[in-house]
Design a protein around this motif. Structure first.
Motif, PDB file in Angstrom:
ATOM      1  N   VAL A  81      55.036  49.298  54.393  1.00 22.78           N
ATOM      2  CA  VAL A  81      55.503  48.571  53.212  1.00 22.78           C
ATOM      3  C   VAL A  81      56.576  49.385  52.506  1.00 22.78           C
ATOM      4  CG1 VAL A  81      54.862  47.512  51.031  1.00 22.78           C
ATOM      5  CG2 VAL A  81      53.246  47.476  52.951  1.00 22.78           C
ATOM      6  N   GLU A  82      57.793  48.839  52.512  1.00 24.14           N
ATOM      7  CA  GLU A  82      58.916  49.535  51.884  1.00 24.14           C
ATOM      8  C   GLU A  82      59.055  49.141  50.416  1.00 24.14           C
ATOM      9  OE1 GLU A  82      60.384  48.337  56.099  1.00 24.14           O
ATOM     10  OE2 GLU A  82      59.164  47.516  54.484  1.00 24.14           O
ATOM     11  N   SER A  83      59.631  50.043  49.659  1.00 26.44           N
ATOM     12  CA  SER A  83      59.938  49.775  48.253  1.00 26.44           C
ATOM     13  C   SER A  83      61.053  50.711  47.821  1.00 26.44           C
ATOM     14  CB  SER A  83      58.705  49.965  47.373  1.00 26.44           C
ATOM     15  OG  SER A  83      58.241  51.301  47.455  1.00 26.44           O
ATOM     16  N   GLY A  84      61.610  50.435  46.640  1.00 26.35           N
ATOM     17  CA  GLY A  84      62.610  51.336  46.073  1.00 26.35           C
ATOM     18  C   GLY A  84      64.040  50.863  46.155  1.00 26.35           C
ATOM     19  N   GLY A  85      64.261  49.730  46.806  1.00 22.16           N
ATOM     20  CA  GLY A  85      65.613  49.218  46.890  1.00 22.16           C
ATOM     21  C   GLY A  85      66.085  48.665  45.553  1.00 22.16           C
ATOM     22  N   GLY A  86      67.366  48.296  45.519  1.00 17.15           N
ATOM     23  CA  GLY A  86      67.910  47.728  44.303  1.00 17.15           C
ATOM     24  C   GLY A  86      69.423  47.757  44.311  1.00 17.15           C
ATOM     25  N   LEU A  87      69.983  47.508  43.142  1.00 15.15           N
ATOM     26  CA  LEU A  87      71.431  47.502  42.954  1.00 15.15           C
ATOM     27  C   LEU A  87      71.845  48.841  42.345  1.00 15.15           C
ATOM     28  CD1 LEU A  87      74.208  46.077  42.808  1.00 15.15           C
ATOM     29  CD2 LEU A  87      73.494  45.202  40.562  1.00 15.15           C
ATOM     30  N   GLY A 130      61.113  45.317  54.913  1.00 13.46           N
ATOM     31  CA  GLY A 130      62.440  45.706  54.480  1.00 13.46           C
ATOM     32  C   GLY A 130      62.600  45.681  52.971  1.00 13.46           C
ATOM     33  N   THR A 131      63.570  46.457  52.504  1.00 10.28           N
ATOM     34  CA  THR A 131      63.917  46.475  51.086  1.00 10.28           C
ATOM     35  C   THR A 131      65.438  46.451  50.969  1.00 10.28           C
ATOM     36  OG1 THR A 131      63.567  47.629  48.962  1.00 10.28           O
ATOM     37  CG2 THR A 131      63.847  49.028  50.908  1.00 10.28           C
ATOM     38  N   GLN A 132      65.929  45.602  50.074  1.00 10.48           N
ATOM     39  CA  GLN A 132      67.375  45.391  49.959  1.00 10.48           C
ATOM     40  C   GLN A 132      68.013  46.497  49.121  1.00 10.48           C
ATOM     41  OE1 GLN A 132      69.499  42.771  51.176  1.00 10.48           O
ATOM     42  NE2 GLN A 132      71.086  44.149  50.409  1.00 10.48           N
ATOM     43  N   VAL A 133      69.084  47.060  49.652  1.00 13.72           N
ATOM     44  CA  VAL A 133      69.908  48.017  48.919  1.00 13.72           C
ATOM     45  C   VAL A 133      71.307  47.429  48.802  1.00 13.72           C
ATOM     46  CG1 VAL A 133      70.992  50.297  48.976  1.00 13.72           C
ATOM     47  CG2 VAL A 133      68.592  50.028  49.644  1.00 13.72           C
ATOM     48  N   THR A 134      71.780  47.314  47.570  1.00 11.55           N
ATOM     49  CA  THR A 134      73.117  46.794  47.323  1.00 11.55           C
ATOM     50  C   THR A 134      73.910  47.825  46.527  1.00 11.55           C
ATOM     51  OG1 THR A 134      72.285  44.523  47.288  1.00 11.55           O
ATOM     52  CG2 THR A 134      74.461  44.907  46.335  1.00 11.55           C
ATOM     53  N   VAL A 135      75.040  48.230  47.089  1.00 11.88           N
ATOM     54  CA  VAL A 135      75.899  49.214  46.429  1.00 11.88           C
ATOM     55  C   VAL A 135      77.165  48.494  45.991  1.00 11.88           C
ATOM     56  CG1 VAL A 135      77.033  51.448  46.597  1.00 11.88           C
ATOM     57  CG2 VAL A 135      74.966  50.986  47.944  1.00 11.88           C
ATOM     58  N   SER A 136      77.310  48.351  44.693  1.00 16.14           N
ATOM     59  CA  SER A 136      78.430  47.575  44.171  1.00 16.14           C
ATOM     60  C   SER A 136      78.688  47.952  42.725  1.00 16.14           C
ATOM     61  CB  SER A 136      78.127  46.079  44.273  1.00 16.14           C
ATOM     62  OG  SER A 136      79.147  45.323  43.658  1.00 16.14           O
ATOM     63  N   SER A 137      79.942  47.872  42.343  1.00 11.33           N
ATOM     64  CA  SER A 137      80.288  48.117  40.942  1.00 11.33           C
ATOM     65  C   SER A 137      80.343  46.799  40.177  1.00 11.33           C
ATOM     66  CB  SER A 137      81.630  48.850  40.847  1.00 11.33           C
ATOM     67  OG  SER A 137      82.627  48.129  41.547  1.00 11.33           O
TER      68      SER A 137
END
Length: 116
Positions: free
Chosen positions: A5-11, A109-116
């Motif tokens: 179980v993944e966690s910790g992703g984000g924007l 899975g956990t979503q990681v989004t890198v954006s300004s």
């Protein structure tokens, strides 16, 4: 029953950091090879980092070498992926994986989004 179980992703903004966690159950991470993969839209799944049974045994994709660190906490039965200096091209779903007795196990899975 084996579960990941993944966690910790984000924007996060470019240059920022995130730490992903992969909580395992049904087997000891201390005696298993664990991997982090990522999959971006329209791209093939990419192996990002691997940690072997020995904590000194880690490997990384060239694209993340020097920025990402995989580690393991045996007391929590959890594997981590510390991601620093994030870039927009790191945007993806990050997925934890292990292979036990010839069977592949994947997290959701956990979503990681890198954006300004």
């Amino acid at each position: 029953q084996v579960q990941l179980v993944e966690s910790g992703g984000g924007l996060v903004q470019p240059g920022g950091s995130l730490r992903l966690s992969c909580a395992a159950s049904g087997f000891p991470v201390s005696s298993s090879i664990l991997r982090w993969y990522r999959q971006a839209p329209g791209k093939e799944r990419e192996l990002v980092a691997t940690i072997g049974v020995s904590d000194s045994s880690t490997t990384y994709a060239d694209s993340v070498k020097g920025r990402f660190t995989i580690s393991r906490d045996n007391t929590k039965n959890t594997v981590y992926l510390q991601m620093n200096s994030l870039k927009p091209e790191d945007t993806a779903v990050y997925i934890c994986h292990t292979r036990l007795f010839l069977t592949n196990y994947w997290g959701q899975g956990t979503q990681v989004t890198v954006s300004s």
